[in-house]
Design a protein around this motif. Structure first.
Motif, mmCIF file in Angstrom:
data_model
loop_
_atom_site.group_PDB
_atom_site.id
_atom_site.type_symbol
_atom_site.label_atom_id
_atom_site.label_comp_id
_atom_site.label_asym_id
_atom_site.label_seq_id
_atom_site.Cartn_x
_atom_site.Cartn_y
_atom_site.Cartn_z
ATOM 1 N N SER A 549 0.822 -1.218 0.000
ATOM 2 C CA SER A 549 0.000 0.000 0.000
ATOM 3 C C SER A 549 0.858 1.271 0.000
ATOM 4 N N ALA A 550 2.152 1.127 0.292
ATOM 5 C CA ALA A 550 3.016 2.308 0.445
ATOM 6 C C ALA A 550 2.976 3.169 -0.811
ATOM 7 N N GLY A 551 2.717 4.442 -0.630
ATOM 8 C CA GLY A 551 2.669 5.358 -1.766
ATOM 9 C C GLY A 551 1.300 5.428 -2.427
ATOM 10 N N GLY A 552 0.378 4.521 -2.056
ATOM 11 C CA GLY A 552 -0.971 4.546 -2.618
ATOM 12 C C GLY A 552 -1.842 5.544 -1.870
ATOM 13 N N LEU A 553 -3.092 5.672 -2.322
ATOM 14 C CA LEU A 553 -4.008 6.601 -1.652
ATOM 15 C C LEU A 553 -4.272 6.147 -0.222
ATOM 16 N N ALA A 554 -4.570 4.856 -0.075
ATOM 17 C CA ALA A 554 -4.785 4.299 1.260
ATOM 18 C C ALA A 554 -3.450 3.718 1.714
ATOM 19 N N ASP A 555 -2.617 4.586 2.216
ATOM 20 C CA ASP A 555 -1.247 4.208 2.565
ATOM 21 C C ASP A 555 -1.203 3.732 4.021
ATOM 22 N N TYR A 556 -0.867 2.452 4.217
ATOM 23 C CA TYR A 556 -0.798 1.856 5.556
ATOM 24 C C TYR A 556 0.651 1.643 6.008
ATOM 25 N N ALA A 557 1.620 2.165 5.236
ATOM 26 C CA ALA A 557 3.021 1.812 5.491
ATOM 27 C C ALA A 557 3.454 2.114 6.924
ATOM 28 N N GLY A 558 2.925 3.192 7.503
ATOM 29 C CA GLY A 558 3.350 3.569 8.849
ATOM 30 C C GLY A 558 2.509 2.962 9.956
ATOM 31 N N ILE A 559 1.590 2.057 9.595
ATOM 32 C CA ILE A 559 0.706 1.468 10.604
ATOM 33 C C ILE A 559 1.218 0.077 10.980
ATOM 34 N N SER A 560 1.563 -0.108 12.229
ATOM 35 C CA SER A 560 1.955 -1.437 12.688
ATOM 36 C C SER A 560 0.942 -1.906 13.727
ATOM 37 N N TRP A 561 0.901 -3.201 13.942
ATOM 38 C CA TRP A 561 -0.013 -3.713 14.977
ATOM 39 C C TRP A 561 0.328 -3.085 16.326
ATOM 40 N N GLU A 562 1.614 -2.887 16.571
ATOM 41 C CA GLU A 562 2.037 -2.316 17.853
ATOM 42 C C GLU A 562 1.486 -0.890 17.999
ATOM 43 N N ARG A 563 1.534 -0.155 16.905
ATOM 44 C CA ARG A 563 1.068 1.233 16.956
ATOM 45 C C ARG A 563 -0.449 1.270 17.192
ATOM 46 N N ILE A 564 -1.156 0.350 16.569
ATOM 47 C CA ILE A 564 -2.605 0.290 16.797
ATOM 48 C C ILE A 564 -2.867 -0.031 18.271
ATOM 49 N N ASP A 565 -2.088 -0.989 18.787
ATOM 50 C CA ASP A 565 -2.277 -1.390 20.191
ATOM 51 C C ASP A 565 -2.017 -0.238 21.155
ATOM 52 N N ALA A 566 -1.094 0.633 20.770
ATOM 53 C CA ALA A 566 -0.683 1.693 21.682
ATOM 54 C C ALA A 566 -1.678 2.859 21.713
ATOM 55 N N ALA A 567 -2.585 2.895 20.738
ATOM 56 C CA ALA A 567 -3.570 3.987 20.695
ATOM 57 C C ALA A 567 -4.939 3.367 20.424
ATOM 58 N N ASP A 568 -5.951 4.210 20.258
ATOM 59 C CA ASP A 568 -7.271 3.691 19.886
ATOM 60 C C ASP A 568 -7.345 3.569 18.373
ATOM 61 N N GLY A 569 -6.416 2.822 17.770
ATOM 62 C CA GLY A 569 -6.397 2.670 16.324
ATOM 63 C C GLY A 569 -5.580 3.770 15.660
ATOM 64 N N VAL A 570 -5.361 3.606 14.363
ATOM 65 C CA VAL A 570 -4.548 4.555 13.588
ATOM 66 C C VAL A 570 -5.305 4.896 12.305
ATOM 67 N N PHE A 571 -5.433 6.181 12.010
ATOM 68 C CA PHE A 571 -6.170 6.614 10.814
ATOM 69 C C PHE A 571 -5.241 6.630 9.585
ATOM 70 N N TRP A 572 -5.701 6.055 8.462
ATOM 71 C CA TRP A 572 -4.925 6.191 7.223
ATOM 72 C C TRP A 572 -5.311 7.487 6.530
ATOM 73 N N PRO A 573 -4.525 8.062 5.628
ATOM 74 C CA PRO A 573 -3.194 7.587 5.245
ATOM 75 C C PRO A 573 -2.167 7.825 6.349
ATOM 76 N N CYS A 574 -1.222 6.885 6.416
ATOM 77 C CA CYS A 574 -0.183 6.955 7.434
ATOM 78 C C CYS A 574 1.087 6.361 6.826
#
Ligand SMILES: Nc1nc2c(c(=O)[nH]1)N[C@H]1C(S)=C(S)[C@@H](COP(=O)(O)OP(=O)(O)OC[C@H]3O[C@@H](n4cnc5c(=O)[nH]c(N)nc54)[C@H](O)[C@@H]3O)O[C@H]1N2
Ligand SMILES: Nc1nc2c(c(=O)[nH]1)N[C@H]1C(S)=C(S)[C@@H](COP(=O)(O)OP(=O)(O)OC[C@H]3O[C@@H](n4cnc5c(=O)[nH]c(N)nc54)[C@H](O)[C@@H]3O)O[C@H]1N2
Ligand code: SF4
Ligand SMILES: [Mo]
Length: 733
Positions: A549-574
Motif C-alpha cells: 500500500s506504500a505510496g498509494g491513496l490508502a497508505d498503511y506503510a506507517g501502521i503497525s499492529w504495535e502502533r494500533i495497540d498503543a492507541a485507539d487505532g490509527v487513521f490512514w493515510p499513514c
C-alpha cells in the motif's frame, strides 16, 4: 468464605479476556470477550466510536462461536445422491484443486472467479486479491462491497480524489450545529452512534433526516423530509439552488479550493424548489428550512447512506450532496464536512486492498502501469503477469456459468443467494457453475448450493485488522483458537496456493520497530493445517500489505499492529511510522493532482423502473435492528430471532385499506422479476405510495426476488432501493 474465595475455588482454567471489536457492522464497537469454563461472555468496552455502548447484535455475538449449526468439517457434494456430505480436508482440497486446474486448462484463466466480502479483515481482503491475481491469474474478482457503498466511494473519488467514508472522527457529529442524514437509519443500523446525535441535539444542534419512512432515526429529528424513493438528487439540486439564491454559498472557498462550479451553478438554476417538491413530495418550506440550517451553521455535516446510494443513479445522487457540501465550504472546515456511513465491519478496508475488480492494494488502479509495477515488485512477479481489470459484482455474478463467463467460483464472506438483486436469477447462475466453493462457518443459502464447503474460523478465533467507518485501523484480537477441524481463511488460501503452485506464498516482512506484543498466534493446529501454513500468519500478511500500500491513496506503510495497540487505532493515510496519522482530511488540500475538489454537474433522472398500472407501487428495502445482512449469522441467534422472527411488508394503513389487507395478513409482493411472501405490517410511518421490506430472509420471504438488477453506470451499484411492484393478498392468484 468470601464471594471472591468461592469464585476462586471453582475448577477449570483461569478466565481469559481479550479486548477486541464486534464482528458485525462498520462502527466496530469496542468489546471485551471473556472466557470462563468454556463460556464466552461479551462485555462492552469504552472505545471512541461506541463509548461503551453495544447493540443487541453485538451483545449476542458470542453465541455463534459454539452454535450447534457451526460447520466443523468440510462438506463435499456426493455425485450420486447430490447431497453435501462431510469429508476430509484432503478430499475437499483435492476436489477444489482438480476442479480449478481443469477449468482453467479448458476455458482459460479467467474461467475461475473469486467473490469476497466487506466483512473480511484487511489481511484476508489483501490475501484474496493476491490469490486471484497471482495464484489463479484471473481478472475475475469482485466483492459484496459493490452492493454496499460503491456509489459513495465513486462519488468521493471523483470529487475529493480519495474515498474515506468519514474524513473526520465520528465524534465531530456530536458538535455539529446542523446534521443532515440522507437515507441513513442508524437508530437501527448503528445504535450506539445515536449517542453522538443525542449529544448534538443536547448542544442545541439541528438534526434533519431524509427518508421515505418515519424511521426510529427520523423520529428523533427536528425535521423529517419524506421524499419519494429515488428523488434525493432532485432534493440535493434544489437545496443548492436555494443556497445560491439565499447567498449561503461560500464564494471564496469555491474560488480557492474547488473547480467546476460554473457548470453546477447552471444545472441547479433549473431546480427551483417547487419543481423538486412536485417530484419528491418534500414541501418547499422544508427544503428552505434545510438549506438555511446548513447554510447558516458554523459546523454543518452532510452524511449519506444506502437509502440515497443504492440506486442506478447512486453516484450522481451522492455527487449532488457533495456539490452542496462543497458550495457551502464544508469539506475540510473544522467540525464540518461530507461523509458516507460505511456499512460492513471492514467495509472501508475491504475496499482498499485489492478484492475489487479494478483495484490493487493501497487503493491503486489495476490499469495504472506504475501501480502494477509497484505491486508486482512486492509480490515478486512481473507486472506483465498481472491480469487487467475484471467486471463489477453484479455483472460477474450474472455471467457465471454462461458461455462467456467463469465456470468456477470461490466465495469468501458473502451470501449472494439472499443478498444479490434479482436473486432468483443469480441463484440460477450459481447452479450453472461447474464448481462452486464456499468458505463459511455456517451453511448459508449460497453454501447450500456449493460443491465444496470449507469450514472457517470466526472473528474471535483469529487475529487481524479492520478499518472502521472513520478510516481508523483497529485490531481484531483472537480470544482462542478455532475448534478442531476448522481453518482460517488465510490458511485456506495458503494451502490452496501451495497445492496449485507447489509452494506457499511467502509474505515478505516489512521492517518492524519495537518488540512484538504478544498475541495468540494464528491457529496452526498442526494436525489439521499441514501445508503452507507459514503464509497464513495474519501479521506477516499485514506487513506485506503495508509495503504493497506504500505510496498509494490508502497508505498503511506507517501502521503497525504495535502502533494500533498503543492507541485507539490509527487513521490512514499513514505513510510513516514516526509521523502522525490522519484523523481529519482536506484541511489544506484535496487528494487531487492540483489539490482542488471537483464539482460535477448532475441531473435528476427517473428510476430504472417506474410504476405503472400493473405494478403501481414503489418498493424499497433495508434493515431492522436485530438482523444482519443476509441473516445467515443473526437468524440463528435466539434473542435476535425472537426480536425479529420473520420478514414483513411495511405498508401504510390507507394502502392496506385499498388492498383490503389487515395487520399480520400474509401478502405477496410481485415485480417483473419475481415475488416474495411475508405478513403485512401496517404503519403510518411510510408513504402510502411506497412499501418496504427488510432483505434479511431467504426462501419464499426473500425480498431480493423482486428487486431490480439495474446498476449505476459508474459504480456498478444495483438499484436495491426502488422498483415497481404490486401487493396482493397471498391467498389470491
Ligand atoms: N441491524 C443492522 N445493522 C446494520 C446492517 C444490517 O444488516 N442490520 N448492515 C450494515 C451495513 S453492511 C450497511 S450498508 C448499513 C446500512 O445502513 P443504512 O443505510 O442506515 O440502512 P438501510 O436500512 O439499508 O437504509 C437506510 C434507510 O434508507 C431509506 N430509504 C429507502 N429508499 C430511500 C430513498 O430513495 N431515499 C432515501 N433518502 N432513503 C431511502 C430506508 O427507508 C432506510 O430507513 O448498516 C450496517 N448495519
Ligand atoms: N434488497 C437489498 N439487498 C441488499 C441490500 C439492501 O439494502 N437491500 N444491501 C446490500 C449490502 S449494503 C450489503 S453489504 C450486502 C450484504 O450481503 P452479504 O454479502 O450476503 O452479507 P452477509 O450476510 O454478511 O454475508 C456474509 C457471509 O459470510 C460469512 N462470513 C462472515 N465473516 C466471514 C469471514 O471472515 N470469512 C468467511 N469465509 N465467511 C464469513 C457469514 O456467515 C455469511 O454467510 O447485501 C446487499 N443486499
Ligand atoms: S452497532 Fe455494529 S459494531 Fe456496534 S455492536 Fe451493533 S453491530 Fe456491533
Ligand atoms: Mo452494506
Amino acid at each position: 468464605m468470601t464471594d471472591g474465595a468461592r469464585t476462586a475455588t471453582l475448577p477449570g482454567p483461569a478466565p481469559r479476556e481479550v479486548a477486541t471489536h464486534c464482528p458485525y457492522c462498520a462502527l466496530q464497537c469496542g468489546m471485551t470477550l471473556r472466557e470462563e469454563h468454556g463460556q464466552v461472555t461479551v462485555l462492552p468496552r469504552e472505545f471512541p466510536t461506541n463509548r461503551g455502548g453495544l447493540c443487541q447484535k453485538g451483545w449476542t455475538s458470542a453465541e455463534l462461536l459454539t452454535h450447534p449449526d457451526r460447520l466443523t468439517t468440510p462438506l463435499l457434494r456426493d455425485p450420486v445422491s447430490g447431497e453435501l456430505r462431510p469429508a476430509s480436508w484432503d478430499a475437499a482440497l483435492d476436489r477444489i484443486v482438480t476442479g480449478l486446474r481443469d477449468t482453467q486448462q479448458r476455458h482459460g484463466r479467467d474461467a475461475v472467479a473469486v467473490f469476497g466480502g466487506g466483512g473480511l479483515t484487511n489481511e484476508k481482503a489483501y490475501a484474496l486479491g493476491r490469490f486471484a491475481r497471482v495464484t489463479l491469474g484471473t481478472r475475475n474478482i469482485d466483492y459484496n462491497g459493490r452492493f454496499c457503498m460503491s456509489s459513495a466511494a465513486a462519488a468521493g473519488m471523483r470529487a475529493f480524489g480519495v474515498d474515506r467514508g468519514l474524513p473526520f472522527p465520528l465524534s465531530d457529529l456530536g458538535r455539529a450545529d446542523t446534521l443532515l442524514l440522507v437515507g441513513a437509519n442508524p437508530a437501527e443500523t448503528m445504535p450506539p452512534l445515536m449517542r453522538w446525535l443525542t449529544e448534538q441535539r443536547q448542544r442545541g444542534g439541528k438534526l434533519i433526516v431524509v427518508d421515505p419512512r418515519l424511521t426510529a432515526t427520523a423520529r428523533q429529528a427536528d425535521l423529517h423530509l419524506q421524499p419519494l424513493p429515488g428523488t434525493d438528487l432532485a432534493v440535493a439540486n434544489a437545496l443548492l439552488h436555494i443556497a445560491l439564491t439565499a447567498g449561503y454559498v461560500d464564494e471564496s472557498y469555491v474560488a480557492n479550493r474547488t473547480t467546476g462550479f460554473t457548470a453546477v451553478r447552471r444545472t441547479v438554476a433549473g431546480w427551483w424548489p417547487a419543481r423538486a417538491e412536485a417530484l419528491s413530495g418534500v414541501p418547499v418550506a422544508d427544503l428552505e428550512e434545510t438549506a438555511r440550517a446548513l447554510g447558516t451553521a458554523q459546523r454543518a455535516i452532510i452524511l449519506t447512506a444506502r437509502g440515497a446510494e443504492q440506486h442506478a443513479k447512486g453516484v450522481d445522487t451522492v455527487t449532488g450532496f457533495v456539490n452542496l457540501a462543497l458550495a457551502l465550504g464544508l469539506p475540510g472546515r473544522p467540525g464540518s464536512g461530507y461523509g458516507c456511513l460505511t456499512g460492513q465491519g471492514n467495509g472501508q478496508g475491504g475496499r482498499e486492498h485489492g478484492q475489487k475488480a479494478d483495484q490493487l492494494p493501497g487503493y491503486r488502479k489495476i490499469d495504472d502501469p506504475e501501480a502494477r509495477a509497484h505491486v508486482a515488485r512486492v509480490w515478486g512477479v512481473s507486472a506483465d503477469e498481472l491480469p487487467g481489470p475484471g467486471v463489477p459484482a453484479y455483472q460477474l455474478l450474472d455471467s457465471l456459468g454462461t458461455a462467456s463467463g467463469p465456470r468456477a467460483l470461490l466465495v469468501f464472506g458473502s451470501n449472494p443467494v439472499v443478498s444479490a438483486p434479482r436473486a432468483a436469477r443469480i441463484e440460477g447462475r450459481l447452479r450453472d457453475l461447474d464448481l462452486l466453493v464456499v468458505a463459511d462457518f455456517l451453511l448459508s443459502e449460497t453454501a447450500a448450493l456449493a460443491d465444496v464447503v470449507l469450514p472457517t474460523a470466526q472473528w474471535a478465533e483469529e487475529d487481524g485488522t479492520m478499518t472502521n467507518l472513520e478510516g481508523r485501523v483497529l485490531r481484531r484480537r483472537a480470544l482462542h483458537r478455532p475448534p478442531p477441524g476448522v481453518r482460517t481463511d488465510l490458511q485456506i488460501l495458503t494451502t490452496l496456493t501451495t497445492r496449485l503452485k507447489g509452494g506457499a506464498p511467502s509474505y515478505r516482512l516489512a521492517h518492524r520497530k519495537g518488540p512484538l506484543l504478544t498475541t495468540i498466534e494464528h491457529a496452526a493446529d498442526g494436525a489439521d493445517a499441514t501445508d503452507g501454513e507459514h503464509g497464513a500468519d495474519p501479521r506477516a500478511v499485514f506487513d506485506e500489505l503495508r509495503r504493497a500500500s506504500a505510496g498509494g491513496l490508502a497508505d498503511y506503510a506507517g501502521i503497525s499492529w504495535e502502533r494500533i495497540d498503543a492507541a485507539d487505532g490509527v487513521f490512514w493515510p499513514c505513510p510513516d511510522e514516526d509521523e502522525a496519522d490522519s484523523p481529519r482530511l482536506f484541511a489544506d488540500r484535496f487528494a487531487t493532482p492540483d489539490g482542488l475538489a471537483r464539482f460535477h454537474p448532475v441531473e435528476h433522472r427517473p428510476a430504472a423502473e417506474e410504476v405503472c398500472a400493473e405494478y403501481p407501487l414503489y418498493f424499497t428495502t433495508g434493515r431492522v435492528l436485530a438482523q444482519y445482512q443476509s441473516g445467515n449469522q443473526t437468524r440463528r441467534v435466539g434473542a435476535l430471532r425472537r426480536a425479529a422472527p420473520q420478514a414483513f411488508v411495511e405498508l401504510h394503513p390507507d394502502l392496506a385499506d385499498r388492498l383490503e389487507v389487515t395487520e399480520g395478513e400474509p401478502v405477496r409482493v410481485v415485480s417483473r422479476r419475481g415475488e416474495f411472501h411475508a405478513p403485512a405490517r401496517l404503519s403510518a410511518a411510510i408513504r402510502p405510495d411506497t412499501v418496504f421490506a427488510p432483505f434479511h430472509w431467504g426462501g419464499a420471504a426473500r425480498a431480493n426476488s423482486v428487486t431490480n438488477d439495474a446498476v449505476d453506470p459508474i459504480s456498478g451499484m444495483p438499484e436495491f432501493k426502488i422498483c415497481a411492484v404490486r401487493v396482493e393478498k397471498a391467498g389470491t392468484s
